[in-house]
Design an enzyme around this catalytic site. Structure first.
Site: not given
Ligand code: PRP
Ligand code: URA
Length: 208
Positions: A104, A108, A199, A202
């Protein structure tokens, strides 16, 4: 349809995950255990059949081996979705695993796909897994991508969702059932779920 899976054991483990003091090891273990518990509901209606292969009980009775009607494919959205795979696969060792890489954009909040690989399985039940459903953008993109490859029996399993995310995914993909452990209050200005758990990626991988 949306299935909010409420259970005291899930609530206890989820509150451990929400705690900012919880370290990565316990966070991962709790997610793993919740994913196993959620499997009970996600696959409740899958159905079974008596296979040609038989088993014999210690009392000498021969019975057909029971198998699931559907071949299961789990598709974690990278990275955080990986945290739910083992918990479900412990319940369904025959499940095959695909991967879809989506991140994500921090500004944006738009999803960007960078990886896609699904196992070759005929007519599977595909379960997309990701602990967080915030704006819904990543889940919508993942499901669209999977449908584009011809799969149409799809479910979504998530741990914490926002009401907006649920609404958007059900509108974009009304045929996809969503299984969720908690529907939280709202999103903050950075697209994070409140109260949420921060997150997930993380915290699972210790990257911050
Ligand atoms: C996080 C989470 C989802 C997404 C949710 O991933 O694991 O995939 O955000 O957000 P949304 O519903 O607004 O799309 P992230 O993009 O942070 O990637 P990561 O898992 O690699 O940290
Ligand atoms: N992705 C995450 O990991 N946590 C949130 O709260 C939203 C998006």
């Amino acid at each position: 349809m949306v299935f909010e899976i409420r259970h005291p054991l899930i609530d206890v483990k989820l509150s451990i995950m929400r705690d900012e003091r919880t370290k990565s090891k316990e966070f991962r273990e709790s997610l793993d255990e919740i994913a196993s518990l959620m499997s009970y509901e996600i696959f409740k209606d899958v159905g079974t059949y008596p296979a040609a292969e038989t088993i014999t009980t210690p009392t000498g009775v021969t019975l057909p081996k029971i198998k699931l009607n559907n071949k299961i494919v789990l598709v974690p959205i990278l990275r955080a979705g990986i945290g739910m795979v083992d918990g479900i696969r412990n319940m369904i060792p025959t499940a095959r695993i695909g991967h879809i890489g989506i991140y994500r954009d921090e500004v944006t909040l738009e999803p960007h796909e960078y990886y896609f690989k699904l196992p070759k399985v005929e007519n599977p039940l595909v379960v997309v897994v990701d602990p967080m459903l915030a704006t819904g953008g990543s889940a919508i993109a993942a499901i669209s991508s999977i449908k584009k490859r011809g799969y149409n029996n799809i479910r979504m399993a998530t741990l914490v969702a926002s009401p907006l995310g649920i609404e958007k995914v059900t509108k974009a993909h009304p045929d996809v059932n969503i299984y969720v452990a908690a529907i939280d209050e709202k999103l903050n200005e950075h697209g994070y779920i409140l109260p949420g758990l921060g997150d997930a990626g993380d915290r699972i991988f210790g990257t911050r």
